[in-house]
Design a protein around this motif. Structure first.
Motif, PDB file in Angstrom:
ATOM      1  N   THR A 111       0.663 -14.118   4.032  1.00 16.64           N
ATOM      2  CA  THR A 111      -0.678 -13.575   3.893  1.00 16.64           C
ATOM      3  C   THR A 111      -0.527 -12.101   3.559  1.00 16.64           C
ATOM      4  OG1 THR A 111      -2.866 -13.318   4.929  1.00 16.64           O
ATOM      5  CG2 THR A 111      -0.959 -12.946   6.341  1.00 16.64           C
ATOM      6  N   GLY A 112      -1.598 -11.494   3.119  1.00 17.09           N
ATOM      7  CA  GLY A 112      -1.562 -10.069   2.842  1.00 17.09           C
ATOM      8  C   GLY A 112      -1.741  -9.760   1.372  1.00 17.09           C
ATOM      9  N   SER A 113      -2.977  -9.483   0.981  1.00 19.84           N
ATOM     10  CA  SER A 113      -3.314  -9.113  -0.390  1.00 19.84           C
ATOM     11  C   SER A 113      -4.128  -7.833  -0.347  1.00 19.84           C
ATOM     12  CB  SER A 113      -4.125 -10.229  -1.059  1.00 19.84           C
ATOM     13  OG  SER A 113      -3.410 -11.452  -1.077  1.00 19.84           O
ATOM     14  N   GLY A 114      -4.169  -7.121  -1.466  1.00 19.55           N
ATOM     15  CA  GLY A 114      -4.946  -5.887  -1.426  1.00 19.55           C
ATOM     16  C   GLY A 114      -5.105  -5.222  -2.766  1.00 19.55           C
ATOM     17  N   ILE A 115      -6.043  -4.287  -2.801  1.00 17.77           N
ATOM     18  CA  ILE A 115      -6.297  -3.421  -3.945  1.00 17.77           C
ATOM     19  C   ILE A 115      -6.063  -1.996  -3.457  1.00 17.77           C
ATOM     20  CG2 ILE A 115      -8.024  -2.630  -5.602  1.00 17.77           C
ATOM     21  CD1 ILE A 115      -9.346  -5.401  -5.329  1.00 17.77           C
ATOM     22  N   TYR A 116      -5.032  -1.351  -3.999  1.00 21.89           N
ATOM     23  CA  TYR A 116      -4.578  -0.068  -3.463  1.00 21.89           C
ATOM     24  C   TYR A 116      -4.583   1.000  -4.548  1.00 21.89           C
ATOM     25  CZ  TYR A 116      -2.597  -3.556  -0.283  1.00 21.89           C
ATOM     26  OH  TYR A 116      -2.428  -4.628   0.565  1.00 21.89           O
ATOM     27  N   GLY A 117      -4.937   2.227  -4.143  1.00 22.85           N
ATOM     28  CA  GLY A 117      -4.846   3.383  -5.015  1.00 22.85           C
ATOM     29  C   GLY A 117      -3.765   4.320  -4.507  1.00 22.85           C
ATOM     30  N   PRO A 118      -3.457   5.392  -5.251  1.00 23.13           N
ATOM     31  CA  PRO A 118      -2.443   6.348  -4.804  1.00 23.13           C
ATOM     32  C   PRO A 118      -2.802   7.043  -3.496  1.00 23.13           C
ATOM     33  CG  PRO A 118      -2.983   6.675  -7.114  1.00 23.13           C
ATOM     34  CD  PRO A 118      -4.011   5.734  -6.564  1.00 23.13           C
ATOM     35  N   ASP A 119      -4.091   7.080  -3.172  1.00 22.26           N
ATOM     36  CA  ASP A 119      -4.534   7.753  -1.957  1.00 22.26           C
ATOM     37  C   ASP A 119      -4.830   6.780  -0.827  1.00 22.26           C
ATOM     38  OD1 ASP A 119      -6.643   6.640  -3.301  1.00 22.26           O
ATOM     39  OD2 ASP A 119      -8.026   8.307  -2.966  1.00 22.26           O
ATOM     40  N   SER A 137       0.835  -1.202   0.000  1.00 22.51           N
ATOM     41  CA  SER A 137       0.000   0.000   0.000  1.00 22.51           C
ATOM     42  C   SER A 137       0.870   1.254   0.000  1.00 22.51           C
ATOM     43  CB  SER A 137      -0.940   0.001   1.209  1.00 22.51           C
ATOM     44  OG  SER A 137      -0.217   0.012   2.426  1.00 22.51           O
ATOM     45  N   ALA A 138       1.998   1.211   0.720  1.00 23.62           N
ATOM     46  CA  ALA A 138       2.910   2.354   0.763  1.00 23.62           C
ATOM     47  C   ALA A 138       3.565   2.585  -0.594  1.00 23.62           C
ATOM     48  CB  ALA A 138       3.980   2.123   1.829  1.00 23.62           C
ATOM     49  N   TRP A 139       3.898   1.499  -1.278  1.00 23.52           N
ATOM     50  CA  TRP A 139       4.523   1.625  -2.605  1.00 23.52           C
ATOM     51  C   TRP A 139       3.545   2.276  -3.586  1.00 23.52           C
ATOM     52  CZ3 TRP A 139       4.774   0.326  -7.769  1.00 23.52           C
ATOM     53  CH2 TRP A 139       6.053   0.328  -8.369  1.00 23.52           C
ATOM     54  N   ALA A 140       2.286   1.884  -3.509  1.00 25.47           N
ATOM     55  CA  ALA A 140       1.278   2.494  -4.376  1.00 25.47           C
ATOM     56  C   ALA A 140       1.169   3.993  -4.120  1.00 25.47           C
ATOM     57  CB  ALA A 140      -0.078   1.818  -4.156  1.00 25.47           C
ATOM     58  N   MET A 141       1.204   4.390  -2.849  1.00 27.99           N
ATOM     59  CA  MET A 141       1.118   5.816  -2.522  1.00 27.99           C
ATOM     60  C   MET A 141       2.371   6.556  -2.953  1.00 27.99           C
ATOM     61  SD  MET A 141      -0.785   5.916   1.198  1.00 27.99           S
ATOM     62  CE  MET A 141      -1.094   7.670   1.044  1.00 27.99           C
ATOM     63  N   GLY A 142       3.538   5.968  -2.680  1.00 28.79           N
ATOM     64  CA  GLY A 142       4.786   6.629  -3.023  1.00 28.79           C
ATOM     65  C   GLY A 142       4.979   6.794  -4.523  1.00 28.79           C
ATOM     66  N   MET A 143       4.533   5.787  -5.291  1.00 27.38           N
ATOM     67  CA  MET A 143       4.670   5.852  -6.746  1.00 27.38           C
ATOM     68  C   MET A 143       3.445   6.461  -7.416  1.00 27.38           C
ATOM     69  SD  MET A 143       7.689   4.766  -7.230  1.00 27.38           S
ATOM     70  CE  MET A 143       7.621   4.803  -9.017  1.00 27.38           C
ATOM     71  N   ARG A 144       2.379   6.704  -6.647  1.00 21.54           N
ATOM     72  CA  ARG A 144       1.153   7.333  -7.120  1.00 21.54           C
ATOM     73  C   ARG A 144       0.546   6.547  -8.280  1.00 21.54           C
ATOM     74  NH1 ARG A 144       4.979  10.786  -6.599  1.00 21.54           N
ATOM     75  NH2 ARG A 144       5.107  11.521  -8.752  1.00 21.54           N
ATOM     76  N   VAL A 145       0.238   5.271  -7.972  1.00 23.25           N
ATOM     77  CA  VAL A 145      -0.263   4.350  -8.985  1.00 23.25           C
ATOM     78  C   VAL A 145      -1.215   3.366  -8.333  1.00 23.25           C
ATOM     79  CG1 VAL A 145       1.592   2.652  -8.667  1.00 23.25           C
ATOM     80  CG2 VAL A 145       0.546   2.905 -10.925  1.00 23.25           C
TER      81      VAL A 145
END
Length: 500
Positions: free
Chosen positions: A278-286, A255-263
């Motif tokens: 374990t640990g899966s997710g759907i993440y946005g830049p925000d 989730s942090a990588w998605a925010m840092g790269m804004r993707v």
């Protein structure tokens, strides 16, 4: 009379306008955390038929997830790395599980023409699942490519074996193939790396996609280049991720990588609690749209959520961040007594938060980390520290880090600061963390008690501050700015030595 040239220009105009009309502003994404069925003895050589029997057992489970996702309107689903055959193989015993995966430019639908490139039952089945459910399917399988002595890099067994992601579109057509570049430790005994990292993208009516696998995320290529140079909207990320607290749990770091790269970032992990997977997710830049972290049960989990097709057009999107701006302009706060401690074998400089509220600065080499904070109530049996690390990490891969971190110690003994901790009791009314980073690739992490994310509870400002929005909903495990200084990595960062 209309000229041929005019007719052609009119055709192109209609085609372009038609494609824009069908472009989607948002789409439904799905990821599946899969409790993979493993071979009874992966070190024993089996026939191709026996290998396929195991893989079909896993695909049977994936089929249920794919069908369910499609029924919920999902446009695309990501499944995990190693999700079809598992792990634990030798190079020799893995061979029966491999198929020849052609370059997608061959324009192939395995569901319609399965024997075009030799036996390909796994690709055929995945293609049919995509086609029959009208959904993009992302899966991880093994590719084999023959070679001979004229190729000086050809392995002794006369073939290359690749950890491979494939993508089939909603017609069942193979549209992407990616060979993993950054092999993790013992993977190097099983797979080969491509000579250069592959940059794989494909375009849809709901955005531009890129893909890479697991350990790739820690390195510049192909991960960063896909975004900085090729401008993808969404990363597809099959993984078999073993969680490492305090900074490298799957949901926290992805989730942090998605925010840092804004993707956008779609992460599908293996579910195997005995291996801390374990640990899966759907993440946005925000922030996170949905995620799953569960070490207590043996059940898989399907996640479905809506994302912006082109997040860079969202009103909440920050077009640029300068992670050094705020911290470099301020005077350091008073530094209390510092001490050293270790996080994942890296030696940090720490300073304890001795008061319920205050300001601290901790420096190491060229990195100074600044923290302003206020606790709701400081528990006497819980100690927190501010830490800084500026150096080359050399265990399980070599990569240069700059990290500022507020974290809870495992006990009142300060020597436990940096150890794995999963629960806490101290809330923070506010926090503001910044650092004098020499890199602009920084990933903001906030992890709460129970290894839970904090969507909507913090913000990243364009001047590099990671700030709370309000009082944290749960006690805090860590607040971290995890920086990667790629320019200081050793040469060829996608080739790693095995370190035990």
């Amino acid at each position: 009379m209309i000229s041929l040239s005019s007719s052609w220009h009119m055709f192109v105009f209609i085609l372009v306008m038609g494609s824009r009309a069908f472009a989607l502003d948002t789409y439904i994404a799905a990821v599946y955390e899969h409790p993979v069925i493993l071979a009874k003895n992966a070190s024993q050589l089996v026939s191709s038929a026996e290998a396929l029997k195991l893989m079909n057992k896993n695909i049977d489970i994936l089929e249920e997830a794919i069908t369910s996702a499609a029924n919920q309107g999902a446009h695309i689903i990501v499944t995990p790395e190693d999700g079809i055959y598992g792990f634990g193989f030798t190079r020799e015993t893995f061979f029966p599980y491999l198929e020849d995966i052609p370059d997608p430019q061959v324009n192939w639908i395995p569901c319609i023409d399965p024997e075009r490139f030799g036996p390909s039952p796994v690709q055929e089945r995945l293609s049919c699942l995509a086609r029959h459910n009208s959904i993009y399917v992302v899966a991880n399988i093994g590719d084999k490519k023959p070679c001979n002595s004229s190729d000086l890099k050809c392995p002794k067994d006369g073939r290359y074996q690749y950890n491979t992601n494939v993508v089939f579109n909603s017609d069942g057509k193979l549209v992407a193939r990616y060979h993993k570049s950054n092999l993790f430790m013992i993977e190097q005994l099983l797979y080969d790396s491509p000579e250069e990292p592959e940059l794989v993208t494909f375009e849809t009516s709901f955005g531009k996609f890129g893909l890479f696998t697991c350990f790739d995320i820690l390195f510049h290529d192909p991960a960063v280049t896909l975004i900085s140079n090729l401008h993808v909207d969404t990363i597809l990320f099959p993984t078999a991720w073993m969680n490492v607290l305090p900074h490298l749990t799957a949901v926290e770091f992805h989730s942090a990588w998605a925010m840092g790269m804004r993707v956008n970032f779609l992460a599908a992990n293996i579910h195997r609690p005995s291996l801390n997977m374990t640990g899966s997710g759907i993440y946005g830049p925000d922030g996170s749209r949905t995620y799953h972290y569960d070490l207590k049960t043996l059940n898989g989990r399907l996640l479905v959520a809506e994302l912006d097709s082109q997040p860079s057009r969202s009103p909440s999107y920050l077009p640029s961040l300068n992670w050094n701006l705020y911290a470099s302009a301020m005077e350091p706060f008073t530094q209390d007594h510092n001490f050293t401690g270790f996080i994942f074998f890296d030696e940090y400089t720490f300073s304890e938060l001795t008061k319920e509220a205050g300001n601290l600065t901790v420096c190491q080499k060229g990195l100074c980390c600044h923290l302003s904070y206020k606790m709701t109530e400081k528990h006497e049996d819980e100690h927190y520290v501010l830490g800084a690390f500026d150096g080359l990490h050399v265990v399980e891969g070599e990569y240069y880090l700059q990290v500022c971190t507020l974290l809870k110690c495992r006990s009142t003994d300060l020597q436990t600061c940096g150890d794995s901790v999963t629960t806490a009791h101290t809330h923070f009314d506010s926090f503001s963390l910044s650092g004098t980073f020499s890199t602009n690739y920084v990933f903001p992490e906030v992890l709460l008690s129970g290894v839970q994310l904090a969507p909507g509870e913090f913000q990243v400002l364009s001047d590099g501050r990671l700030m709370s929005q309000n009082r944290t909903s749960q006690p805090v495990l860590t607040v971290t700015l995890f920086g990667r200084w790629y320019e200081k990595d050793p040469p060829h960062p996608y080739t790693h030595h095995i370190i035990f």
